[in-house]
Design a protein around this motif. Sequence first.
Motif, PDB file in Angstrom:
ATOM      1  N   GLY A 241      34.047  45.505  -3.018  1.00  8.17           N
ATOM      2  CA  GLY A 241      33.872  46.858  -3.545  1.00  8.17           C
ATOM      3  C   GLY A 241      33.424  46.858  -4.993  1.00  8.17           C
ATOM      4  N   ALA A 242      33.949  45.903  -5.771  1.00  7.32           N
ATOM      5  CA  ALA A 242      33.565  45.833  -7.183  1.00  7.32           C
ATOM      6  C   ALA A 242      32.082  45.508  -7.336  1.00  7.32           C
ATOM      7  N   LEU A 243      31.568  44.629  -6.487  1.00  2.00           N
ATOM      8  CA  LEU A 243      30.145  44.291  -6.556  1.00  2.00           C
ATOM      9  C   LEU A 243      29.275  45.486  -6.182  1.00  2.00           C
ATOM     10  N   MET A 244      29.678  46.236  -5.157  1.00  2.00           N
ATOM     11  CA  MET A 244      28.883  47.393  -4.740  1.00  2.00           C
ATOM     12  C   MET A 244      28.888  48.483  -5.801  1.00  2.00           C
ATOM     13  N   GLY A 245      30.045  48.707  -6.411  1.00  2.00           N
ATOM     14  CA  GLY A 245      30.129  49.744  -7.432  1.00  2.00           C
ATOM     15  C   GLY A 245      29.650  49.291  -8.794  1.00  2.00           C
ATOM     16  N   GLY A 246      29.695  47.984  -9.037  1.00  2.00           N
ATOM     17  CA  GLY A 246      29.319  47.472 -10.345  1.00  2.00           C
ATOM     18  C   GLY A 246      27.906  46.936 -10.415  1.00  2.00           C
ATOM     19  N   ALA A 247      27.073  47.308  -9.465  1.00  2.00           N
ATOM     20  CA  ALA A 247      25.698  46.806  -9.434  1.00  2.00           C
ATOM     21  C   ALA A 247      24.745  47.644 -10.278  1.00  2.00           C
ATOM     22  N   ILE A 248      25.285  48.536 -11.102  1.00  2.00           N
ATOM     23  CA  ILE A 248      24.428  49.435 -11.879  1.00  2.00           C
ATOM     24  C   ILE A 248      23.504  48.642 -12.793  1.00  2.00           C
ATOM     25  N   VAL A 249      24.068  47.674 -13.526  1.00  2.00           N
ATOM     26  CA  VAL A 249      23.272  46.912 -14.490  1.00  2.00           C
ATOM     27  C   VAL A 249      22.199  46.090 -13.769  1.00  2.00           C
ATOM     28  N   THR A 250      22.609  45.382 -12.718  1.00  2.00           N
ATOM     29  CA  THR A 250      21.660  44.540 -11.984  1.00  2.00           C
ATOM     30  C   THR A 250      20.553  45.370 -11.350  1.00  2.00           C
ATOM     31  N   GLU A 251      20.905  46.495 -10.757  1.00  2.00           N
ATOM     32  CA  GLU A 251      19.896  47.328 -10.114  1.00  2.00           C
ATOM     33  C   GLU A 251      18.957  47.962 -11.137  1.00  2.00           C
ATOM     34  N   ARG A 252      19.463  48.261 -12.318  1.00  5.29           N
ATOM     35  CA  ARG A 252      18.588  48.805 -13.354  1.00  5.29           C
ATOM     36  C   ARG A 252      17.608  47.747 -13.847  1.00  5.29           C
ATOM     37  N   ILE A 253      18.059  46.501 -13.999  1.00  4.88           N
ATOM     38  CA  ILE A 253      17.191  45.438 -14.512  1.00  4.88           C
ATOM     39  C   ILE A 253      16.043  45.158 -13.540  1.00  4.88           C
ATOM     40  N   PHE A 254      16.369  45.050 -12.251  1.00  5.78           N
ATOM     41  CA  PHE A 254      15.373  44.668 -11.255  1.00  5.78           C
ATOM     42  C   PHE A 254      14.793  45.874 -10.504  1.00  5.78           C
ATOM     43  N   ASN A 255      15.067  47.077 -11.009  1.00  4.13           N
ATOM     44  CA  ASN A 255      14.506  48.307 -10.434  1.00  4.13           C
ATOM     45  C   ASN A 255      14.840  48.427  -8.945  1.00  4.13           C
ATOM     46  N   ILE A 256      16.101  48.242  -8.623  1.00  2.00           N
ATOM     47  CA  ILE A 256      16.575  48.359  -7.249  1.00  2.00           C
ATOM     48  C   ILE A 256      17.191  49.744  -7.073  1.00  2.00           C
ATOM     49  N   HIS A 257      16.700  50.508  -6.121  1.00  2.00           N
ATOM     50  CA  HIS A 257      17.187  51.865  -5.908  1.00  2.00           C
ATOM     51  C   HIS A 257      18.328  51.851  -4.896  1.00  2.00           C
ATOM     52  N   GLY A 258      19.478  51.398  -5.367  1.00  2.00           N
ATOM     53  CA  GLY A 258      20.651  51.325  -4.514  1.00  2.00           C
ATOM     54  C   GLY A 258      21.742  52.250  -5.008  1.00  2.00           C
ATOM     55  N   VAL A 279      31.221  57.614  -4.828  1.00  2.00           N
ATOM     56  CA  VAL A 279      32.483  56.944  -5.174  1.00  2.00           C
ATOM     57  C   VAL A 279      33.491  57.088  -4.038  1.00  2.00           C
ATOM     58  N   THR A 280      33.454  58.201  -3.313  1.00  2.00           N
ATOM     59  CA  THR A 280      34.355  58.365  -2.159  1.00  2.00           C
ATOM     60  C   THR A 280      34.108  57.279  -1.121  1.00  2.00           C
ATOM     61  N   VAL A 281      32.845  56.997  -0.836  1.00  2.00           N
ATOM     62  CA  VAL A 281      32.528  55.935   0.122  1.00  2.00           C
ATOM     63  C   VAL A 281      32.959  54.578  -0.432  1.00  2.00           C
ATOM     64  N   LEU A 282      32.802  54.348  -1.731  1.00  2.00           N
ATOM     65  CA  LEU A 282      33.212  53.085  -2.335  1.00  2.00           C
ATOM     66  C   LEU A 282      34.728  52.905  -2.251  1.00  2.00           C
ATOM     67  N   VAL A 283      35.483  53.993  -2.355  1.00  2.00           N
ATOM     68  CA  VAL A 283      36.941  53.908  -2.177  1.00  2.00           C
ATOM     69  C   VAL A 283      37.282  53.427  -0.774  1.00  2.00           C
ATOM     70  N   LEU A 284      36.586  53.968   0.217  1.00  2.00           N
ATOM     71  CA  LEU A 284      36.800  53.514   1.592  1.00  2.00           C
ATOM     72  C   LEU A 284      36.460  52.033   1.754  1.00  2.00           C
ATOM     73  N   VAL A 285      35.390  51.586   1.089  1.00  2.00           N
ATOM     74  CA  VAL A 285      35.021  50.169   1.146  1.00  2.00           C
ATOM     75  C   VAL A 285      36.138  49.307   0.576  1.00  2.00           C
ATOM     76  N   PHE A 286      36.690  49.708  -0.565  1.00  2.00           N
ATOM     77  CA  PHE A 286      37.799  48.977  -1.164  1.00  2.00           C
ATOM     78  C   PHE A 286      38.990  48.880  -0.198  1.00  2.00           C
ATOM     79  N   LEU A 287      39.359  50.000   0.404  1.00  2.00           N
ATOM     80  CA  LEU A 287      40.526  50.030   1.283  1.00  2.00           C
ATOM     81  C   LEU A 287      40.322  49.157   2.517  1.00  2.00           C
ATOM     82  N   VAL A 288      39.155  49.259   3.138  1.00  2.00           N
ATOM     83  CA  VAL A 288      38.882  48.455   4.335  1.00  2.00           C
ATOM     84  C   VAL A 288      38.823  46.977   3.989  1.00  2.00           C
ATOM     85  N   ALA A 289      38.217  46.643   2.852  1.00  2.00           N
ATOM     86  CA  ALA A 289      38.143  45.237   2.441  1.00  2.00           C
ATOM     87  C   ALA A 289      39.523  44.656   2.206  1.00  2.00           C
ATOM     88  N   ASN A 290      40.416  45.410   1.587  1.00  2.00           N
ATOM     89  CA  ASN A 290      41.779  44.921   1.365  1.00  2.00           C
ATOM     90  C   ASN A 290      42.534  44.735   2.675  1.00  2.00           C
TER      91      ASN A 290
END
Length: 307
Positions: A241-258, A279-290
């Motif tokens: 979940g952290a990677l999915m939510g924290g990809a802002i910097v990486t996606e901005r650098i490589f122009n990834i529209h995620g 963010v609601t969907v990311l919360v669900l990802v965190f819960l399912v991953a745990n």
Amino acid sequence: MGRYVVRRLLQMIPVFVGATLLIFLMVNVMGDPIAGLCGERACDPATAAQLKKEFGLDQPVWQQYLTYMGNVFTGNFGTAFNGQPVTELMATAFPVTVRLTVVAIVLEIVIGITLGVLTGLRRGRPVDTGVLLATLVVISVPTFVTGLLLQLLLGVEWGWIRPSVSPDAGFGELIVPGLVLASVSLAYVTRLTRTSIAENRRSDYVRTAVAKGLPRRRVVTRHLLRNSLIPVVTFIGTDIGALMGGAIVTERIFNIHGVGYQLYQGILRQNTQTVVGFVTVLVLVFLVANLLVDLLYAVLDPRIRYA
């Protein structure tokens, strides 16, 4: 096992409600989202009132939250301020970020665990010292610096990759961005695996397996590695979940529209529907991953049983 899964699913309900409520409240106090719709000039009172009524922003916050949660359970995450449904933005953004996260997790597992096992079995030797220094450097350097350096060297100077990812964002194009995204986590996985391997190597069950004359490879894979991976699996599971939510910097650098790109645009334009929906969907990802991590414990360690 079944009762445990049902109990964990029931426990996820108040966590989900509490997390989404906190996010909803935080996003709604960022500022006036209507102000961003009128550009640099302030909206006239009549236009502002009409827009607030159209997007339900004239209601109390608690009523907005209840309306939002009622819509979420029907698959309706609202409409962005540009008139596009948030679900359409999710349909284009999440597949890209999921592919990027899969690449990052695979690199994290393969490279991180491999280096961790090698250094854990050779603790104190030059290879161990070299890997520890390398991981310390990776952890110390910010992600945006790593991403820009790799983009400059591999994309601009040497021409090995495209500096920016195409809209299709295939797995081949996401290898370098995935490596950048997973770099810090990869270093932590390496160090965590190394420590766990080095500690469990001195355990009684390992010495017993060696005394029985079992091959070294079997001792490492069947006895040492399975028990040593429990803390590593915990870290990787929470890191999804952290990677999915924290990809802002990486996606901005490589122009990834995620997901990271859409979150950045939503925060920049104060688009509450977009931010809260993603963010609601990311919360669900965190819960399912745990939940999946907890279930994997019993697979790695047969001594663990769930009542």
